[in-house]
Design a protein around this motif. Structure first.
Motif, PDB file in Angstrom:
ATOM      1  N   MET A  73     -19.313  33.218  46.288  1.00  0.00           N
ATOM      2  CA  MET A  73     -21.339  33.695  46.227  1.00  0.00           C
ATOM      3  C   MET A  73     -21.805  33.527  47.857  1.00  0.00           C
ATOM      4  N   ALA A  74     -22.486  34.909  47.657  1.00  0.00           N
ATOM      5  CA  ALA A  74     -23.488  34.651  49.238  1.00  0.00           C
ATOM      6  C   ALA A  74     -24.267  33.485  49.157  1.00  0.00           C
ATOM      7  N   GLY A  75     -23.975  33.473  50.848  1.00  0.00           N
ATOM      8  CA  GLY A  75     -25.087  31.899  51.148  1.00  0.00           C
ATOM      9  C   GLY A  75     -24.638  30.868  50.916  1.00  0.00           C
ATOM     10  N   GLU A  76     -22.857  30.984  50.430  1.00  0.00           N
ATOM     11  CA  GLU A  76     -21.984  29.389  50.389  1.00  0.00           C
ATOM     12  C   GLU A  76     -21.084  29.457  51.415  1.00  0.00           C
ATOM     13  N   GLN A 154     -13.467  45.153  59.545  1.00  0.00           N
ATOM     14  CA  GLN A 154     -14.286  44.341  58.538  1.00  0.00           C
ATOM     15  C   GLN A 154     -15.476  44.526  58.573  1.00  0.00           C
ATOM     16  N   GLU A 155     -15.893  44.963  57.125  1.00  0.00           N
ATOM     17  CA  GLU A 155     -17.700  44.842  57.177  1.00  0.00           C
ATOM     18  C   GLU A 155     -18.117  43.911  56.313  1.00  0.00           C
ATOM     19  N   VAL A 156     -18.960  42.771  56.014  1.00  0.00           N
ATOM     20  CA  VAL A 156     -19.120  42.156  55.842  1.00  0.00           C
ATOM     21  C   VAL A 156     -20.661  42.802  55.120  1.00  0.00           C
ATOM     22  N   GLN A 157     -21.256  42.738  53.780  1.00  0.00           N
ATOM     23  CA  GLN A 157     -22.776  42.275  53.107  1.00  0.00           C
ATOM     24  C   GLN A 157     -23.496  42.370  53.968  1.00  0.00           C
ATOM     25  N   ILE A 158     -24.848  42.180  54.471  1.00  0.00           N
ATOM     26  CA  ILE A 158     -25.731  41.112  54.798  1.00  0.00           C
ATOM     27  C   ILE A 158     -26.215  40.397  53.425  1.00  0.00           C
ATOM     28  N   ALA A 159     -26.462  38.996  52.855  1.00  0.00           N
ATOM     29  CA  ALA A 159     -27.864  38.781  52.008  1.00  0.00           C
ATOM     30  C   ALA A 159     -29.039  38.501  52.027  1.00  0.00           C
ATOM     31  N   PRO A 160     -29.829  39.001  52.382  1.00  0.00           N
ATOM     32  CA  PRO A 160     -31.066  38.774  51.623  1.00  0.00           C
ATOM     33  C   PRO A 160     -31.097  37.487  51.015  1.00  0.00           C
ATOM     34  N   LEU A 161     -32.833  37.007  50.879  1.00  0.00           N
ATOM     35  CA  LEU A 161     -32.298  35.181  50.290  1.00  0.00           C
ATOM     36  C   LEU A 161     -32.346  35.620  48.966  1.00  0.00           C
ATOM     37  N   ASN A 162     -33.125  37.229  48.446  1.00  0.00           N
ATOM     38  CA  ASN A 162     -33.245  36.628  46.742  1.00  0.00           C
ATOM     39  C   ASN A 162     -31.491  37.318  46.540  1.00  0.00           C
ATOM     40  N   ARG A 163     -30.386  37.418  47.800  1.00  0.00           N
ATOM     41  CA  ARG A 163     -29.417  37.727  47.049  1.00  0.00           C
ATOM     42  C   ARG A 163     -28.486  36.802  46.817  1.00  0.00           C
ATOM     43  N   GLN A 164     -28.695  35.606  47.709  1.00  0.00           N
ATOM     44  CA  GLN A 164     -28.247  34.405  47.600  1.00  0.00           C
ATOM     45  C   GLN A 164     -28.368  33.324  46.818  1.00  0.00           C
ATOM     46  N   PHE A 165     -27.155  32.663  46.766  1.00  0.00           N
ATOM     47  CA  PHE A 165     -27.101  31.306  45.332  1.00  0.00           C
ATOM     48  C   PHE A 165     -28.325  30.363  46.123  1.00  0.00           C
ATOM     49  N   LYS A 166     -28.851  29.689  46.608  1.00  0.00           N
ATOM     50  CA  LYS A 166     -30.211  29.123  46.692  1.00  0.00           C
ATOM     51  C   LYS A 166     -30.857  30.038  47.321  1.00  0.00           C
ATOM     52  N   THR A 169     -33.236  30.844  41.531  1.00  0.00           N
ATOM     53  CA  THR A 169     -34.208  29.517  40.125  1.00  0.00           C
ATOM     54  C   THR A 169     -33.348  28.525  39.960  1.00  0.00           C
ATOM     55  N   VAL A 170     -33.733  26.942  40.229  1.00  0.00           N
ATOM     56  CA  VAL A 170     -32.359  26.430  39.219  1.00  0.00           C
ATOM     57  C   VAL A 170     -31.799  26.304  38.063  1.00  0.00           C
ATOM     58  N   SER A 171     -32.957  27.017  37.465  1.00  0.00           N
ATOM     59  CA  SER A 171     -32.806  27.393  36.103  1.00  0.00           C
ATOM     60  C   SER A 171     -31.419  28.727  36.493  1.00  0.00           C
ATOM     61  N   GLN A 172     -31.857  29.795  36.797  1.00  0.00           N
ATOM     62  CA  GLN A 172     -30.414  30.936  37.251  1.00  0.00           C
ATOM     63  C   GLN A 172     -29.252  30.278  38.411  1.00  0.00           C
ATOM     64  N   VAL A 386     -31.946  18.702  47.549  1.00  0.00           N
ATOM     65  CA  VAL A 386     -30.707  18.108  48.099  1.00  0.00           C
ATOM     66  C   VAL A 386     -31.007  19.017  49.651  1.00  0.00           C
ATOM     67  N   ASP A 387     -30.992  17.542  50.688  1.00  0.00           N
ATOM     68  CA  ASP A 387     -30.195  18.186  52.153  1.00  0.00           C
ATOM     69  C   ASP A 387     -28.732  18.951  52.029  1.00  0.00           C
ATOM     70  N   PRO A 388     -28.714  20.078  52.111  1.00  0.00           N
ATOM     71  CA  PRO A 388     -27.755  20.996  52.095  1.00  0.00           C
ATOM     72  C   PRO A 388     -26.063  20.054  52.615  1.00  0.00           C
ATOM     73  N   HIS A 389     -26.292  19.979  53.788  1.00  0.00           N
ATOM     74  CA  HIS A 389     -25.452  19.212  54.613  1.00  0.00           C
ATOM     75  C   HIS A 389     -24.856  18.260  53.912  1.00  0.00           C
ATOM     76  N   LYS A 390     -25.787  17.200  53.653  1.00  0.00           N
ATOM     77  CA  LYS A 390     -25.641  15.754  52.403  1.00  0.00           C
ATOM     78  C   LYS A 390     -25.095  15.975  51.403  1.00  0.00           C
TER      79      LYS A 390
END
Length: 419
Positions: A73-76, A154-166, A169-172, A386-390
């Protein structure tokens, strides 16, 4: 040259595990797409890609090692690190002037709407723009939400924040993760229903075939008799009948049964098999009634779930140890053996494996779906993630532990296999 049984066993292993993994990842994929998450890849297997095809926004791949799978998923992953300030890039625009392609390897083939410049800054997550320096002047260009970064062809589609996993919402995010294990439980339910419609399901506590000269036949029981009680304890299902008989090898039990509307009682001397499990040499009567088949699907899924949870509990209490566990080698071997026992047994084995896969992934361990759900639970309680790095470090350590565990149980499997 491999014999036919070996070929059938290998085919059964590939099909069974392919279906289990496919359904699991499909659960993640469908709920992620429903939430609007950009899914970059749907993969079966792990390791190098041996086949790929792109449809829409998603690349569908087969990987070399036939274990596991993933929905990327985008953002991962850090694909947006491809673009950096001070790089010379070429942007191609559509008729409205929005950037549709950002070429990282140099000028384009000469499109009239292509402009080459040096990247000053960019925002491909929220404001969707890129600032280029052109002949000493800075110019801002709006970026299309489905723009492509292009590097080495190679093409990589950009992912605006509203298309990223992060960005969801928590529920989604919860449902996108939970859907994988949930799909495995649903698959088990469907497989049990298929078994029911193909082979029938137990028709209450009615007797089916009574083996001649067996304990039940010697006691005078006949096909069609309905067992009402054993040792004065009521029974209403074939499961009840089996449980009471299996626990009483070499004992005499009093059966109360109904035949042609009349209730009768008879003593039955229970026999036993090589495992000291009580037997009276009868089979259950079967029915293909849709209502009973659906009930069988639900109760079988529930019963096996409870049984597996009890086994996991025994691991925690020490009643089972690591030496009792089977890894991929042992499970593959058992699947091949089960395949030789007929389609009904293979379907039931696949259903049980599917439940196992669902439960295992729900364990609150890092790197598993359950571990990710646990972090979402913490986020819901804290009101911030939680901090993504942790979190990433915890998942990395968890993955390393799981790999070590797989090595240990695989060693156990190999020892059993060659002993």
């Amino acid at each position: 040259m491999p014999n036919l049984d070996s070929v059938e066993s290998i085919l059964a292993i590939v099909v069974v595990f392919g279906v289990l993994v496919f359904v699991h990842e499909l659960g993640h994929f469908l709920l992620a797409k429903k939430a609007g998450i950009l899914c970059r890849e749907f993969a079966l297997g792990m390791g190098p890609k041996i086949f790929r095809v792109k449809r829409g926004e998603t690349e569908y791949t087969l990987r070399l090692l036939p274990i596991g799978g993933l929905v990327r998923m985008a953002g991962e992953d850090p694909e947006m690190d491809m673009l950096k300030p001070h790089m010379e890039v070429t942007v191609e625009r559509d008729a409205l002037g929005k950037v549709t392609h950002i070429l990282l390897d140099g000028p384009s083939s000469g499109s009239a709407r292509a402009i080459t410049g040096t990247v000053v800054q960019f925002d491909l997550e929220q404001n969707l723009n890129i600032v280029l320096e052109l002949d000493g002047e800075q110019k801002t260009f709006a970026v299309h939400p489905q723009a492509q970064l292009v590097k080495d062809g190679q093409e990589v589609q950009i992912a605006p924040l509203n298309r990223q996993f992060k960005g969801k919402t928590v529920s989604q995010r919860f449902w996108a993760i939970f859907a994988g294990p949930a799909a495995n439980f649903l698959l088990a339910f469907v497989l049990f229903i298929v078994i029911g419609f193909l082979y029938g399901v137990p028709n209450g506590s009615y007797l089916g075939n009574v083996i001649p000269d067996g304990p039940a036949a010697q006691a005078g029981l006949l096909p069609g008799d309905k067992v009402i009680a054993i040792q004065g304890q009521p029974v209403s299902s074939w499961k009840d009948v089996v449980e009471k008989i299996s626990k009483a090898p070499d004992q005499q039990l009093t059966f109360e049964y109904e035949r042609n509307g009349q209730r009768m009682t008879v003593p039955v001397k229970v026999g036993k098999d090589e495992n000291n499990v009580g037997k009276i040499m009868v089979t259950n009567a079967t029915t293909f009634a849709p209502g009973e088949v659906l009930k069988y699907g639900a109760t079988s899924t529930y019963d096996f779930t409870v049984m597996i949870l009890k086994s996991l509990g025994m691991l925690v209490t020490g009643e089972y140890g690591l030496k009792d566990l089977s890894g991929p080698v042992g499970i593959f071997k058992m699947t091949g053996e089960v395949a030789q026992q007929g389609m009904a047994i293979l379907l039931k084995w696949a259903a049980v494996l599917s439940i196992n896969l669902g439960l295992f992934n729900l364990l609150p361990l890092p790197a598993l779906d359950g571990g990710r759900l646990a972090f979402l639970g913490v986020e819901a309680l804290r009101g911030r993630p939680v901090d993504p790095h942790k979190e990433g470090m915890v998942h990395f350590l968890g993955f390393a532990f799981l790999m070590l565990l797989i090595l240990v149980v695989t060693w156990n499997d190999l020892q059993r296999l060659f002993s």
